[in-house]
Design a protein around this motif. Structure first.
Motif, PDB file in Angstrom:
ATOM      1  N   CYS A 119      23.821  14.230  40.588  1.00  0.00           N
ATOM      2  CA  CYS A 119      24.189  13.173  41.530  1.00  0.00           C
ATOM      3  C   CYS A 119      23.657  13.385  42.941  1.00  0.00           C
ATOM      4  N   ALA A 120      22.814  14.380  43.167  1.00  0.00           N
ATOM      5  CA  ALA A 120      22.290  14.627  44.511  1.00  0.00           C
ATOM      6  C   ALA A 120      21.435  13.459  44.967  1.00  0.00           C
ATOM      7  N   GLY A 121      21.712  12.959  46.155  1.00  0.00           N
ATOM      8  CA  GLY A 121      20.953  11.860  46.720  1.00  0.00           C
ATOM      9  C   GLY A 121      21.431  10.491  46.309  1.00  0.00           C
ATOM     10  N   TYR A 122      22.396  10.407  45.403  1.00  0.00           N
ATOM     11  CA  TYR A 122      22.881   9.118  44.920  1.00  0.00           C
ATOM     12  C   TYR A 122      24.019   8.595  45.792  1.00  0.00           C
ATOM     13  N   ARG A 123      24.321   7.328  45.582  1.00  0.00           N
ATOM     14  CA  ARG A 123      25.493   6.689  46.156  1.00  0.00           C
ATOM     15  C   ARG A 123      26.230   5.977  45.037  1.00  0.00           C
ATOM     16  N   ALA A 124      27.549   6.143  44.991  1.00  0.00           N
ATOM     17  CA  ALA A 124      28.372   5.511  43.956  1.00  0.00           C
ATOM     18  C   ALA A 124      28.882   4.168  44.472  1.00  0.00           C
ATOM     19  N   LEU A 125      28.587   3.106  43.722  1.00  0.00           N
ATOM     20  CA  LEU A 125      28.962   1.748  44.122  1.00  0.00           C
ATOM     21  C   LEU A 125      29.841   1.124  43.050  1.00  0.00           C
ATOM     22  N   LEU A 162      25.211   4.036  40.089  1.00  0.00           N
ATOM     23  CA  LEU A 162      24.675   5.157  40.861  1.00  0.00           C
ATOM     24  C   LEU A 162      23.308   4.733  41.395  1.00  0.00           C
ATOM     25  N   TRP A 163      23.225   4.582  42.710  1.00  0.00           N
ATOM     26  CA  TRP A 163      22.010   4.100  43.363  1.00  0.00           C
ATOM     27  C   TRP A 163      21.304   5.247  44.077  1.00  0.00           C
ATOM     28  N   HIS A 164      19.987   5.281  43.967  1.00  0.00           N
ATOM     29  CA  HIS A 164      19.162   6.306  44.618  1.00  0.00           C
ATOM     30  C   HIS A 164      17.968   5.606  45.249  1.00  0.00           C
ATOM     31  N   PRO A 165      17.549   6.021  46.447  1.00  0.00           N
ATOM     32  CA  PRO A 165      16.418   5.330  47.086  1.00  0.00           C
ATOM     33  C   PRO A 165      15.097   5.497  46.362  1.00  0.00           C
ATOM     34  N   TYR A 166      14.943   6.574  45.577  1.00  0.00           N
ATOM     35  CA  TYR A 166      13.672   6.821  44.901  1.00  0.00           C
ATOM     36  C   TYR A 166      13.813   6.925  43.381  1.00  0.00           C
ATOM     37  N   ALA A 167      14.869   7.553  42.904  1.00  0.00           N
ATOM     38  CA  ALA A 167      14.991   7.867  41.487  1.00  0.00           C
ATOM     39  C   ALA A 167      15.599   6.702  40.714  1.00  0.00           C
ATOM     40  N   ARG A 168      15.721   6.914  39.405  1.00  0.00           N
ATOM     41  CA  ARG A 168      16.260   5.904  38.500  1.00  0.00           C
ATOM     42  C   ARG A 168      17.720   5.625  38.807  1.00  0.00           C
ATOM     43  N   HIS A 169      18.101   4.364  38.698  1.00  0.00           N
ATOM     44  CA  HIS A 169      19.486   3.973  38.891  1.00  0.00           C
ATOM     45  C   HIS A 169      20.214   4.026  37.548  1.00  0.00           C
ATOM     46  N   HIS A 170      21.525   4.262  37.610  1.00  0.00           N
ATOM     47  CA  HIS A 170      22.343   4.344  36.402  1.00  0.00           C
ATOM     48  C   HIS A 170      23.464   3.315  36.508  1.00  0.00           C
TER      49      HIS A 170
END
Length: 820
Positions: A119-125, A162-170
């Motif tokens: 979860c490093a770098g992610y944001r939980a929405l 789970l949103w990330h500015p560069y990586a895959r979203h979940h």
């Protein structure tokens, strides 16, 4: 969709990405090789001179999550490959990674997870609208026809992303709002833990790496805290590369994407993820090579430092004195005009939500201990103390219980100060304060455990008449001691946090303002450093130390003045509690208390939070890991839906209606079972306001009522009446009772008609069967009355008949009790 990635990331573009990674890593390596000896110098000097930091009053345990899992349960995951939703069993391990399995059985068998999410770098929405706003920002200034629907449609109204500015979203979703809140708290805690930065255990590697990243970004013109300083070093370096590479690729590739806007956004996210994975793999290998080259020099550098430490320190003080003559006049003027007028407002904005969060944490901790005391009194069983302590021991790592504390920090607002001091977001400070809350909560819990264990050991040899009262008194004494220590440590931790936050806001601003005028003259100070010491004394680091010293006094005074104000609950610096309880710290190295073994309780629950079934991981020694957060879904309830394009009904995923920890029991007596089969119906009759009196009573009335078909029934009804209107209420109750019975008789007649038809059909079938089989049994009754069996009317209430007569005895109604 693989052709989309390959079409836009051809061989030449991948080579360009590799070249970009090499350039960034080469520049970073030069800075890191310069900062590694400096970090080693500070580490060795600290070992020789010793630290003078304040000793905390609370104890600290080394591995609180040993043998634990955070959470496990079922989610619906969106698969981008086939655009379908699948049911997945998710296990959140004690390192806060998400492991997704096909089913719980696959997890319990020890199979590899389908997906592992760090979860490093992610944001939980938890809002699809918020997520779509972030996606919209990923491709700005791209003109395309907007479709009627977004590129992803959530299967339920309760998404988790789970949103990330560069990586895959979940993408996940759940069936109920209660599940969504609990899972969101868990995911936010995973993100918070992963974004906490590098561990401070590495006293050389961590400072060298963080200083190198900061100096590299400052050389590129980026000052202040960085949101993407999260994860392991290779991932941080990948974020460093993507900071400049990502906008360049977006400008080139974004314009060439075809289709509607939603389709372009989806394709761009896939391309971004492919680029990010390539960058991460390359930075990992090059960073490992960099570490290996620096480690080979560590032994020789350490030997030189310990030999010439006094001379190096003397040389450093001499050069710093010269730099102060250049920097201090400019720095003091800058502090006086641009820092001091805003220092109090920055501190107030930081202190209010932080103090509220730590105050809420104190209340949560105290409330848990009060509940434990009440349970010990109500249950009257000392053995239950082990189960109570299992819950309390994991309070700090229970994201749902800690959520109220964390939410206080979400109110941090520094909007008016961000533009003035050149930094973007307060998320770094919010996350840091929340991590400090969790650490302090665990320290308080661990100290309470050790004190209570010591107190109960002292009482074990003494037989008391009221054993449970002794336990409650011991809990109260330990609680009072821990809360006093918590208040002191809370004040110390907050003041340190305020000082560090002010430094992170002010120092980058001052460096950005002073560097243009001071940097041209800094190379001249290198001639004052002996060549043998030049590896340990870097002029750029000395310049930053002088700038920090120029404003440190103002920061310390501001925090000290704030400690006087009662509203923030801070101790003054003159109040020193060091070594106030020296015997307590002897318990810090003691092993964790095994409450189950201590009180002879076999098989403590797998899940600390109580509730549904064991989702814990089976360890190598055959023991099941205990789970910090209880599950929502009841144990044994199947989830057969492997695809949730059509989402199952909410009723298939039940929720507990009882309180957490409360057991749901089946009826214990015959009367309770009768109450379930023949429930008491309550009828409320309207009463005029003028007819009410102050004193009311309950009057039961028994009697016999006759239905239209001549059946007599014994009926008891209860009237809640006032003395002046008793007769009216009884008459009203009787009339309503008669209406209910008339309605029931009508339903019985309709049901009897169906029975007559069914009886005739059965009689014909029985007669045909008797003729064909030539049965010689003369006693065979082909006219058997079907009403002799148990039947069920349309209301679902069971009734029986003796079958001695025809339509007159079709149904014998059960006794009905009415509450009026």
């Amino acid at each position: 969709m693989g052709d989309v990635v390959s079409a836009h990331l051809d061989e030449s573009r991948r080579d360009m990405i590799t070249a970009k990674v090499s350039d960034v890593m080469r520049e970073f390596s030069d800075v890191y090789k310069q900062q590694f000896p400096v970090s080693l110098f500070h580490c060795v000097r600290f070992d020789i001179e010793g630290g003078t930091g304040k000793q905390s009053q609370l104890l600290h345990r080394k591995d609180p999550l040993e043998g634990r899992n955070i959470f496990s349960g079922n989610l619906f995951q969106y698969l981008e490959e086939n655009r379908k939703w699948r049911n997945r069993f998710v296990n959140v391990s004690n390192n806060y990674d998400l492991h997704l399995y096909e089913s719980r059985t696959a997890h319990e068998r020890g199979l590899h997870p389908k997906v592992r999410v760090g979860c490093a770098g992610y944001r939980a929405l938890d809002s699809m609208d918020h997520y779509l706003d972030l996606v919209q920002q990923s491709l700005p200034d791209v003109k395309a026809k907007t479709g009627s629907h977004p590129f992803i449609k959530c299967a339920t109204p309760f998404p988790l992303i789970l949103w990330h500015p560069y990586a895959r979203h979940h993408y996940f979703c759940v069936m109920t709002e209660k599940e969504q809140k609990k899972w969101l708290a868990v995911l936010q805690d995973c993100v918070r833990h992963a974004n906490n930065g590098l561990p401070e255990v590495c006293s050389v590697m961590t400072p060298a790496f963080t200083d190198s990243v900061r100096l590299y970004r400052q050389n590129k013109g980026h000052y202040g805290p960085w949101d993407m300083m999260c994860g392991e070093p290779p991932q941080i370096l990948a974020n460093l590369v993507m900071e400049t590479l990502h906008p360049q690729l977006r400008d080139v590739i974004g314009r060439r994407l075809k289709g509607k806007l939603q389709q372009r956004q989806r394709h761009w996210m896939m391309i971004s993820d492919a680029v990010y994975r390539q960058v991460c793999s390359q930075t990992k290998g090059q960073y490992e090579a960099l570490l290996q080259s620096c480690e080979t020099q560590r032994a020789s550098l350490d030997s030189r430092l310990r030999t010439d430490m006094d001379q190096i320190i003397t040389s450093k003080e001499h050069v710093c004195t010269k730099i102060r003559g250049l920097v201090l006049p400019k720095a003091e003027e800058l502090v006086r005009t641009s820092v001091q007028p805003y220092l109090i407002s920055i501190l107030e904005a930081l202190m209010e939500p932080t103090s509220q969060g730590f105050s809420e944490l104190r209340d949560v901790f105290s409330g848990e201990l009060v509940d434990m005391s009440k349970n010990c009194i109500n249950q009257g069983d000392k053995d239950k103390l082990a189960h109570q302590m299992e819950r309390v021991s994991m309070l700090a790592f229970h994201p749902v219980k800690m959520q109220s504390c964390y939410e206080k920090m979400e109110d941090l607002n520094l909007e008016g100060l961000q533009d003035r001091f050149y930094w973007t977001s307060p998320s770094v400070f919010i996350s840091r304060a929340q991590i400090l809350m969790r650490q302090l909560a665990d320290d308080a819990v661990y100290t309470f455990e050790q004190l209570l264990s010591q107190s109960l050991e002292a009482q074990r040899g003494e037989e008391a008449e009221e054993e449970d009262d002794d336990v409650v008194k011991a809990i109260q004494r330990c609680q009072d001691r821990v809360l006093k220590k918590y208040d002191y440590d809370s004040s110390t931790v907050r003041k340190k946090f305020f000082r560090e936050a002010l430094q992170q806001i002010i120092i980058p601003f001052m460096l950005q303002e002073l560097t243009p005028s001071c940097s041209p003259e800094l190379p001249g100070f290198k001639e004052m450093i002996f060549e043998d010491f030049s590896q340990f004394l870097v002029v750029e680091n000395l310049f930053e130390e002088v700038v920090l010293q120029s404003v440190s006094k103002d920061i310390m005074m501001a925090v000290r003045d704030a400690a006087v104000q009662r509203k923030h609950n801070l101790y003054r610096d003159s109040i020193v509690l060091t070594n106030s309880d020296p015997n307590l710290h002897l318990l810090e190295e003691a092993p964790p208390v095994d409450w189950a073994a201590k009180f002879g309780v076999e098989g403590s629950p797998d899940e600390v939070g109580g509730g549904g079934g064991g989702g814990g991981e089976i360890t190598a020694c055959g023991k099941r890991r205990k789970q910090v957060v209880s599950m929502i879904q009841l144990d044994g309830v199947p989830l057969p839906y492997e695809s949730c394009m059509e989402v199952p009904g909410v009723e298939l995923i039940p929720e507990e209606e009882h309180q957490e920890g409360e057991e749901v029991k089946s009826p214990d007596s015959v009367d309770q079972i009768r109450g379930l089969i023949n429930p008491v119906m309550e009828v409320v009759l309207p009463v005029k306001e003028e007819e009410k009196e102050e004193e009311e009573g309950v009057t039961p009335v028994s009697g016999t009522l006759t239905t239209e078909d001549g059946v007599q029934e014994e009926v008891t009804y209860v009237s809640t009446v006032v003395s002046t209107t008793a007769a009216k209420d009884r008459a009203s109750a009787a009339a309503m009772m008669q209406q209910l019975i008339n309605r029931k008789s009508t339903l019985e007649k309709e049901f009897q008609d169906q029975e007559v038809i069914q009886k005739e059909e059965e009689a014909i079938r029985d007669a045909i069967q008797e003729i064909e089989l030539a049965v010689q049994d003369n006693d065979f009754d082909s006219e058997k009355d079907p009403r002799s069996d148990t039947t069920c009317d349309n209301s679902g209430l069971k009734s029986t008949s003796n079958g001695t007569n025809g339509a007159d005895n079709a149904i014998q109604p059960a006794d009905v009790t009415l509450l009026v």
